[in-house]
Scaffold this motif. Structure first.
Motif, PDB file in Angstrom:
ATOM      1  N   MET A 189       0.846  -1.041  -0.084  1.00 28.89           N
ATOM      2  CA  MET A 189      -0.051  -0.008  -0.106  1.00 28.89           C
ATOM      3  C   MET A 189       1.027   1.303  -0.114  1.00 28.89           C
ATOM      4  N   LYS A 190       0.904   2.060  -1.029  1.00 25.93           N
ATOM      5  CA  LYS A 190       1.590   3.184  -0.937  1.00 25.93           C
ATOM      6  C   LYS A 190       0.748   4.180  -1.591  1.00 25.93           C
ATOM      7  N   LYS A 191       1.134   5.544  -1.127  1.00 30.24           N
ATOM      8  CA  LYS A 191       0.170   6.620  -1.541  1.00 30.24           C
ATOM      9  C   LYS A 191       1.325   8.012  -1.805  1.00 30.24           C
ATOM     10  N   THR A 192       0.737   8.911  -2.390  1.00 33.05           N
ATOM     11  CA  THR A 192       1.150  10.089  -2.546  1.00 33.05           C
ATOM     12  C   THR A 192       0.268  11.124  -1.813  1.00 33.05           C
ATOM     13  N   ASP A 193       0.941  11.947  -1.103  1.00 32.50           N
ATOM     14  CA  ASP A 193      -0.049  12.685  -0.194  1.00 32.50           C
ATOM     15  C   ASP A 193      -0.053  14.260  -1.049  1.00 32.50           C
ATOM     16  N   SER A 194      -0.986  14.433  -1.683  1.00 29.87           N
ATOM     17  CA  SER A 194      -1.218  15.418  -2.476  1.00 29.87           C
ATOM     18  C   SER A 194      -1.559  16.882  -1.759  1.00 29.87           C
ATOM     19  N   HIS A 195      -1.286  16.751  -0.458  1.00 29.57           N
ATOM     20  CA  HIS A 195      -1.800  18.022   0.386  1.00 29.57           C
ATOM     21  C   HIS A 195      -0.851  18.151   1.769  1.00 29.57           C
ATOM     22  N   LEU A 196       0.430  18.695   1.801  1.00 31.61           N
ATOM     23  CA  LEU A 196       0.892  18.727   2.770  1.00 31.61           C
ATOM     24  C   LEU A 196       1.538  20.234   3.027  1.00 31.61           C
ATOM     25  N   HIS A 197       1.834  20.583   4.258  1.00 29.66           N
ATOM     26  CA  HIS A 197       2.072  22.013   4.829  1.00 29.66           C
ATOM     27  C   HIS A 197       3.560  21.786   5.539  1.00 29.66           C
ATOM     28  N   LEU A 198       4.437  22.068   4.919  1.00 32.12           N
ATOM     29  CA  LEU A 198       5.770  21.618   5.836  1.00 32.12           C
ATOM     30  C   LEU A 198       6.667  23.194   5.733  1.00 32.12           C
ATOM     31  N   VAL A 199       7.699  23.173   6.807  1.00 34.24           N
ATOM     32  CA  VAL A 199       8.562  24.197   6.821  1.00 34.24           C
ATOM     33  C   VAL A 199      10.281  23.472   6.768  1.00 34.24           C
ATOM     34  N   LYS A 200      10.985  24.528   6.391  1.00 33.43           N
ATOM     35  CA  LYS A 200      12.530  23.952   6.314  1.00 33.43           C
ATOM     36  C   LYS A 200      12.995  23.643   7.658  1.00 33.43           C
ATOM     37  N   GLU A 201      12.390  24.418   8.741  1.00 33.87           N
ATOM     38  CA  GLU A 201      13.184  24.293  10.089  1.00 33.87           C
ATOM     39  C   GLU A 201      12.052  24.550  11.023  1.00 33.87           C
ATOM     40  N   SER A 202      11.679  23.695  12.254  1.00 34.42           N
ATOM     41  CA  SER A 202      10.513  23.870  12.774  1.00 34.42           C
ATOM     42  C   SER A 202      11.017  24.975  13.876  1.00 34.42           C
ATOM     43  N   SER A 203       9.968  25.427  14.360  1.00 29.29           N
ATOM     44  CA  SER A 203       9.872  26.720  15.466  1.00 29.29           C
ATOM     45  C   SER A 203       8.914  26.685  16.417  1.00 29.29           C
ATOM     46  N   GLN A 204       9.409  27.034  17.626  1.00 27.76           N
ATOM     47  CA  GLN A 204       8.406  26.971  18.694  1.00 27.76           C
ATOM     48  C   GLN A 204       7.142  28.157  18.492  1.00 27.76           C
ATOM     49  N   ASP A 205       7.360  28.866  17.641  1.00 28.02           N
ATOM     50  CA  ASP A 205       6.443  29.871  17.670  1.00 28.02           C
ATOM     51  C   ASP A 205       5.455  29.415  16.357  1.00 28.02           C
ATOM     52  N   ALA A 206       5.553  28.270  15.711  1.00 31.35           N
ATOM     53  CA  ALA A 206       4.505  27.832  14.818  1.00 31.35           C
ATOM     54  C   ALA A 206       4.367  26.444  14.948  1.00 31.35           C
ATOM     55  N   PRO A 207       3.110  25.848  14.822  1.00 30.83           N
ATOM     56  CA  PRO A 207       3.019  24.157  14.989  1.00 30.83           C
ATOM     57  C   PRO A 207       3.602  23.362  13.764  1.00 30.83           C
ATOM     58  N   PHE A 208       4.250  23.991  12.667  1.00 29.62           N
ATOM     59  CA  PHE A 208       4.619  23.298  11.647  1.00 29.62           C
ATOM     60  C   PHE A 208       6.038  22.470  11.947  1.00 29.62           C
ATOM     61  N   VAL A 209       5.933  21.182  11.354  1.00 29.79           N
ATOM     62  CA  VAL A 209       7.214  20.432  11.490  1.00 29.79           C
ATOM     63  C   VAL A 209       7.882  20.642  10.335  1.00 29.79           C
ATOM     64  N   SER A 210       9.302  20.158  10.511  1.00 28.68           N
ATOM     65  CA  SER A 210      10.122  20.586   9.289  1.00 28.68           C
ATOM     66  C   SER A 210      10.107  19.123   8.395  1.00 28.68           C
ATOM     67  N   ALA A 211      10.437  19.559   6.959  1.00 30.68           N
ATOM     68  CA  ALA A 211      10.373  18.372   5.901  1.00 30.68           C
ATOM     69  C   ALA A 211      11.128  17.214   6.450  1.00 30.68           C
ATOM     70  N   ASP A 212      12.349  17.585   7.118  1.00 28.92           N
ATOM     71  CA  ASP A 212      13.193  16.351   7.541  1.00 28.92           C
ATOM     72  C   ASP A 212      12.348  15.659   8.706  1.00 28.92           C
ATOM     73  N   GLU A 213      11.670  16.101   9.511  1.00 27.84           N
ATOM     74  CA  GLU A 213      11.116  15.578  10.618  1.00 27.84           C
ATOM     75  C   GLU A 213       9.834  14.835  10.325  1.00 27.84           C
ATOM     76  N   MET A 214       9.315  14.988   9.288  1.00 23.84           N
ATOM     77  CA  MET A 214       8.074  14.487   8.560  1.00 23.84           C
ATOM     78  C   MET A 214       8.327  13.237   7.891  1.00 23.84           C
ATOM     79  N   LEU A 215       9.475  12.910   7.443  1.00 23.23           N
ATOM     80  CA  LEU A 215       9.845  11.728   6.599  1.00 23.23           C
ATOM     81  C   LEU A 215       9.641  10.648   7.307  1.00 23.23           C
ATOM     82  N   PRO A 216      10.116  10.252   8.615  1.00 20.65           N
ATOM     83  CA  PRO A 216       9.757   8.958   9.282  1.00 20.65           C
ATOM     84  C   PRO A 216       8.385   8.788   9.355  1.00 20.65           C
TER      85      PRO A 216
END
Length: 287
Positions: free
Chosen positions: A1-28
Motif C-alpha cells: 500500500m503506497k500513497k502520494t500525499d497531495s496536500h502537505l504543509h511543511l517548513v524548512k526548520e521547525s519553530s516554537q512559534d509555529a505548529p509546523f514540523v520540518s520536512a526532515d522531521e516528517m520523513l519517518p
C-alpha cells in the motif's frame, strides 16, 4: 500500500512559534503511513511560513520525495501571469493552496484562472463560505460561481478542497454559515450539487484531504464507495498534515476497503498515487 500525499504543509526548520514540523522531521512519519511522496502547499509569496521559497528549497533538498505548488499574494494584478510563469519555471507543479478570500468571480481570481489555464498549472483551492470568514475563495450555496469558472476555463484542472466544497456532496445540505463549515455526517442524499458538477465538468477534481474530504467519503460507506469508483480518475488522496500529531482516518479506511474487495484495486491505486503522478507530472520514484 503506497500513497502520494497531495496536500502537505511543511517548513524548512521547525519553530516554537509555529505548529509546523520540518520536512526532515516528517520523513519517518510519512514512511510509517505508507506515503512515499508529498506535494507541498504554499501559503503565499511573502508570508513568514510555508511560502514559495520555503517549498522550493525543501524540494531542492529532496527532489525525489517532495514536490511543490506555488501561491500568490493579493497584489500586483498586472503581473499574475509573469509571476506564475516564474514559479513554474522554478519547478512548481501547480497553484495551491489558493485561498485568497475573494469571490470566485473577482477579477484577481479570474486572472489567476486564466493564467493557470494558459500555463497548464492545476489549481487546488480552499473554499470559504463567505468573505471575511477565515480564508479561501468564496462561492454561494450551490456553487454557481464555481460552475461558471468550470465553463469559462475548460482546460484548467480545478481541485476542490474544504468544508463548503464537500458539503455540497449531499442534496439540500443546509446553508447556514455553521452548516457550510461543518464536516459532513450521516447518509448522503442523492442529487447533491457537487455530484452534478463532477458529472458534467471533466475539469473538476477532488482533494480528499483533511476531515472535510475524508468525512465526505466515509460518512456513508455505500455512497462513498460509489463516488470513489465513479470518479476514480479525478480524486486525489491527501492528508493536510502540518505536523506528526495529526490523524486523518481516510488513509486506513481506503486500505481496509481495498483489502475487503469493496473498493477496486484500480480505483484504489489511482486515488492513492496514480492520479497525482499524472496530474502533477511527477516521476515514479520512491523514498
Amino acid at each position: 500500500m503506497k500513497k502520494t500525499d497531495s496536500h502537505l504543509h511543511l517548513v524548512k526548520e521547525s519553530s516554537q512559534d509555529a505548529p509546523f514540523v520540518s520536512a526532515d522531521e516528517m520523513l519517518p512519519h510519512l514512511k510509517e503511513l505508507g506515503i512515499y511522496k508529498g506535494i507541498l502547499m504554499s501559503s503565499g509569496e511573502d508570508v513568514p511560513w510555508g511560502n514559495n521559497q520555503n517549498n522550493w528549497e525543501i524540494c531542492e533538498k529532496y527532489p525525489t520525495i517532495y514536490y511543490w505548488m506555488c501561491n500568490l499574494d493579493f497584489k500586483e494584478p498586472n503581473t499574475i501571469f509573469e509571476r506564475l510563469k516564474f514559479y513554474k519555471e522554478k519547478g512548481a507543479v501547480g497553484i495551491g493552496e489558493l485561498m485568497i478570500n475573494k469571490n470566485i468571480n473577482h477579477p484577481f481570481i479570474q486572472e489567476i484562472f486564466k493564467s493557470a489555464e494558459q500555463l497548464h498549472m492545476p489549481v487546488l483551492f480552499h473554499m470559504s463560505p463567505q468573505i471575511g470568514f477565515q480564508y479561501g475563495i468564496v462561492d454561494e450555496p450551490g456553487l454557481p460561481l464555481l460552475e461558471d469558472a468550470l465553463q469559462k476555463y475548460p482546460d484548467l484542472i480545478f481541485i476542490g478542497h474544504s468544508q463548503p466544497f464537500w458539503h455540497e456532496i449531499s442534496k439540500n445540505p443546509g446553508y447556514s454559515l455553521e452548516e457550510r463549515n461543518n464536516w459532513g455526517n450521516g447518509p448522503v442524499k442523492n442529487g447533491g450539487r457537487l455530484v452534478y458538477l463532477f458529472e458534467n465538468y471533466k475539469n473538476l477534481y477532488g482533494d480528499l484531504s483533511a476531515n472535510s474530504g475524508g468525512c465526505a467519503i466515509m460518512r456513508d460507506e455505500d455512497f462513498g464507495l460509489y463516488f470513489l469508483e465513479t470518479y476514480q480518475d479525478r480524486l486525489l488522496f491527501g492528508t493536510d498534515m502540518i505536523n506528526t500529531d495529526m490523524v486523518f482516518p481516510l488513509s486506513q479506511w481506503l486500505d481496509t476497503k481495498a483489502d475487503e474487495g469493496k473498493l477496486s484495486r484500480l480505483a484504489y491505486e489511482k486515488i492513492s498515487y496514480l492520479n497525482s503522478e499524472k496530474i502533477f507530472k511527477i516521476e515514479k520514484r520512491s523514498i
